[in-house]
Design a protein around this motif. Structure first.
Motif, PDB file in Angstrom:
ATOM      1  N   GLY A 186      10.070 -13.420   3.785  1.00  0.00           N
ATOM      2  CA  GLY A 186      11.444 -13.916   3.768  1.00  0.00           C
ATOM      3  C   GLY A 186      11.854 -14.627   2.498  1.00  0.00           C
ATOM      4  N   GLY A 244       7.159  -9.133  -1.263  1.00  0.00           N
ATOM      5  CA  GLY A 244       7.158  -7.678  -1.196  1.00  0.00           C
ATOM      6  C   GLY A 244       8.557  -7.100  -1.278  1.00  0.00           C
ATOM      7  N   THR A 245       9.392  -7.485  -0.302  1.00  0.00           N
ATOM      8  CA  THR A 245      10.697  -6.835  -0.161  1.00  0.00           C
ATOM      9  C   THR A 245      11.538  -6.923  -1.435  1.00  0.00           C
ATOM     10  OG1 THR A 245      10.630  -7.212   2.213  1.00  0.00           O
ATOM     11  CG2 THR A 245      12.794  -6.840   1.254  1.00  0.00           C
ATOM     12  N   SER A 260      -6.419  -8.263   3.277  1.00  0.00           N
ATOM     13  CA  SER A 260      -5.488  -8.522   4.382  1.00  0.00           C
ATOM     14  C   SER A 260      -5.975  -7.795   5.625  1.00  0.00           C
ATOM     15  CB  SER A 260      -4.096  -7.967   4.069  1.00  0.00           C
ATOM     16  OG  SER A 260      -3.488  -8.660   3.026  1.00  0.00           O
ATOM     17  N   GLN A 310       1.395 -15.487   5.749  1.00  0.00           N
ATOM     18  CA  GLN A 310       2.433 -14.460   5.868  1.00  0.00           C
ATOM     19  C   GLN A 310       3.231 -14.648   7.151  1.00  0.00           C
ATOM     20  OE1 GLN A 310       1.109 -10.665   7.179  1.00  0.00           O
ATOM     21  NE2 GLN A 310       2.536  -9.496   5.913  1.00  0.00           N
ATOM     22  N   GLY A 340       0.813  -1.219   0.000  1.00  0.00           N
ATOM     23  CA  GLY A 340       0.000   0.000   0.000  1.00  0.00           C
ATOM     24  C   GLY A 340       0.841   1.260   0.000  1.00  0.00           C
TER      25      GLY A 340
HETATM   26  C1  LIG Z   1       6.689  -1.700   1.935  1.00  0.00           C
HETATM   27  C2  LIG Z   1       5.667  -2.765   2.190  1.00  0.00           C
HETATM   28  C3  LIG Z   1       4.325  -2.425   2.178  1.00  0.00           C
HETATM   29  C4  LIG Z   1       3.353  -3.403   2.405  1.00  0.00           C
HETATM   30  N1  LIG Z   1       2.044  -3.060   2.336  1.00  0.00           N
HETATM   31  C5  LIG Z   1       1.103  -4.016   2.414  1.00  0.00           C
HETATM   32  C6  LIG Z   1      -0.278  -3.712   2.175  1.00  0.00           C
HETATM   33  O1  LIG Z   1      -0.633  -2.570   1.900  1.00  0.00           O
HETATM   34  N2  LIG Z   1      -1.170  -4.717   2.266  1.00  0.00           N
HETATM   35  C7  LIG Z   1      -0.780  -5.997   2.551  1.00  0.00           C
HETATM   36  O2  LIG Z   1      -1.617  -6.870   2.601  1.00  0.00           O
HETATM   37  N3  LIG Z   1       0.500  -6.313   2.805  1.00  0.00           N
HETATM   38  C8  LIG Z   1       1.459  -5.367   2.711  1.00  0.00           C
HETATM   39  N4  LIG Z   1       2.761  -5.692   2.912  1.00  0.00           N
HETATM   40  C9  LIG Z   1       3.106  -7.071   3.282  1.00  0.00           C
HETATM   41  C10 LIG Z   1       3.147  -7.962   2.055  1.00  0.00           C
HETATM   42  O3  LIG Z   1       1.827  -8.228   1.650  1.00  0.00           O
HETATM   43  C11 LIG Z   1       3.870  -9.283   2.217  1.00  0.00           C
HETATM   44  O4  LIG Z   1       3.255 -10.056   3.189  1.00  0.00           O
HETATM   45  C12 LIG Z   1       5.342  -9.193   2.527  1.00  0.00           C
HETATM   46  O5  LIG Z   1       5.978  -8.194   1.777  1.00  0.00           O
HETATM   47  C13 LIG Z   1       6.003 -10.540   2.267  1.00  0.00           C
HETATM   48  O6  LIG Z   1       7.252 -10.635   2.853  1.00  0.00           O
HETATM   49  P1  LIG Z   1       8.610 -10.112   2.171  1.00  0.00           P
HETATM   50  O7  LIG Z   1       8.554  -8.640   2.345  1.00  0.00           O
HETATM   51  O8  LIG Z   1       9.660 -10.784   2.951  1.00  0.00           O
HETATM   52  O9  LIG Z   1       8.585 -10.526   0.733  1.00  0.00           O
HETATM   53  C14 LIG Z   1       3.745  -4.733   2.676  1.00  0.00           C
HETATM   54  C15 LIG Z   1       5.093  -5.066   2.678  1.00  0.00           C
HETATM   55  C16 LIG Z   1       6.063  -4.102   2.434  1.00  0.00           C
HETATM   56  C17 LIG Z   1       7.498  -4.504   2.412  1.00  0.00           C
END
Ligand SMILES: Cc1cc2nc3c(=O)[nH]c(=O)nc-3n(C[C@H](O)[C@H](O)[C@H](O)COP(=O)(O)O)c2cc1C
Length: 323
Positions: free
Chosen positions: A175, A196-197, A99, A141, A23
């Motif tokens: 991760g 995400g990351t 979510s 997650q 987001g």
């Molecule tokens: C900068 C950032 C913003 C995020 N915003 C949301 C969001 O708006 N809605 C959501 O469901 N998850 C959000 N997430 C969590 C992700 O959906 C996801 O679970 C997560 O990035 C997965 O882990 P990883 O960052 O290790 O890949 C966000 C993650 C990051 C890094």
């Protein structure tokens, strides 16, 4: 060679790899379109200050860049989630993700609009709730994840969610940043991954150059799971949910001193910690330690798929003894 996945029975994608719907503008049309165009499932992070107008524009922008399927993900406990979902349904977006809240109030309308519904969960109770609500796919997650997340790690959470919601397909999140992580997710029973990351570091993510630089520079120990930004901004999240961000002077000062911070916020909401406004949280997961350079999002999708396929072949034949 491709990764077989039941996600592909629901959505016509080549690779069961999604960018997380981050987001605040971090996952805009450019990111979603690049991921979808490369054969993954691109997701727009639908919850932003721009509201329904921004979301409609982003959906149109994705469609101007790709004809492939894509989705919209929402932070569903925040006000305005129903209106945002209504936009996605009207625009006939093929995938809608929820979510941070019970998805029950959203599922029937999304299905009536023809969308596949995903729900991201952090607990077994959340997984049961998603199953009862009738979602099509569940994302598990882990606490390694960037942004707001729960307390259980991806390795124990994913198989437990897989068992809880079977036969509903599960995506693994938290991760995962390379093909080995994708392969491991499949070994845990996941049918796809939601990252995400890793995508934060791509040029298509809607983050500032400084944010991207910090993601690339950070190591695996440089994140903290903390409430401090939520306390400072007054934004409420469900119990057990905190935000994982790259450590900075703000987290170093206030993490562990939330009660003091709360008192200050009560006195001066805009500038709770002196003359400076609350710094922007650099939300990112522990996988930052695995990301050292910025690559286009489409390349990331193709690379992850190819690496995972070769790891699965190579490792399985190397470690399995036929006798
Ligand atoms: C900068 C950032 C913003 C995020 N915003 C949301 C969001 O708006 N809605 C959501 O469901 N998850 C959000 N997430 C969590 C992700 O959906 C996801 O679970 C997560 O990035 C997965 O882990 P990883 O960052 O290790 O890949 C966000 C993650 C990051 C890094």
């Amino acid at each position: 060679m491709t990764l077989r996945s039941r996600l592909r029975e629901l959505v016509d994608v080549e690779h069961p790899i999604l960018n997380a719907p981050m987001g605040g503008g971090d996952a805009p049309a450019e990111l979603a379109a690049a991921v979808s165009e490369a054969g993954g499932l691109g997701m727009i992070g639908g919850t932003t200050a721009g509201g329904t107008k921004w979301l409609r524009e982003q959906i149109h922008a994705v469609r101007s860049m790709t004809t492939k399927p894509f989705g919209v993900g929402l932070i569903s406990h925040l006000p305005g989630a129903s209106e945002l979902m209504e936009v996605a349904i009207r625009e006939r977006v093929p995938v809608i993700a929820h979510s941070f809240s019970d998805p029950t109030p959203f599922v029937a309308d999304a299905h009536r609009g023809g969308a596949v519904v995903i729900c991201q969960v952090r607990t077994i109770e959340g997984a049961r709730q998603a199953l009862r609500a009738g979602v099509d796919v569940v994302t598990a997650q882990g606490t390694e994840a960037g942004g707001h997340t729960g307390e259980v790690s991806t390795f124990p959470l994913v198989p437990a969610v897989v068992d809880t919601v079977a036969p509903v397909p599960v995506l693994a999140a938290g991760g995962i940043a390379d093909g080995r992580g994708v392969a491991a997710a499949f070994m845990l029973g996941a049918e796809g991954v939601w990252l995400g990351t890793r995508f934060l570091a791509t040029p298509e993510a809607g983050v500032s150059p400084e944010y991207r630089r910090r993601v690339l520079a950070a190591g695996p120990h440089d994140t903290v799971l903390t409430e401090v930004f939520d306390v400072a901004t007054g934004l409420a999240w469900p119990p057990g949910v905190r935000g994982r961000a790259i450590r900075d002077t703000f987290t170093d000062r206030w993490h562990g001193h939330e009660q003091q911070l709360r008192q200050r916020v009560g006195a001066a909401t805009d500038h709770p910690v002196g003359d400076d406004p609350v710094p922007v949280a650099l939300y990112a997961g522990e996988a930052v330690g695995m990301i050292s350079h910025a690559e286009p999002a489409g390349d990331v999708v193709r690379l992850l798929a190819a690496e995972a396929e070769s790891v699965l072949w190579g490792r399985c034949s190397a470690i399995l003894d036929a006798q």
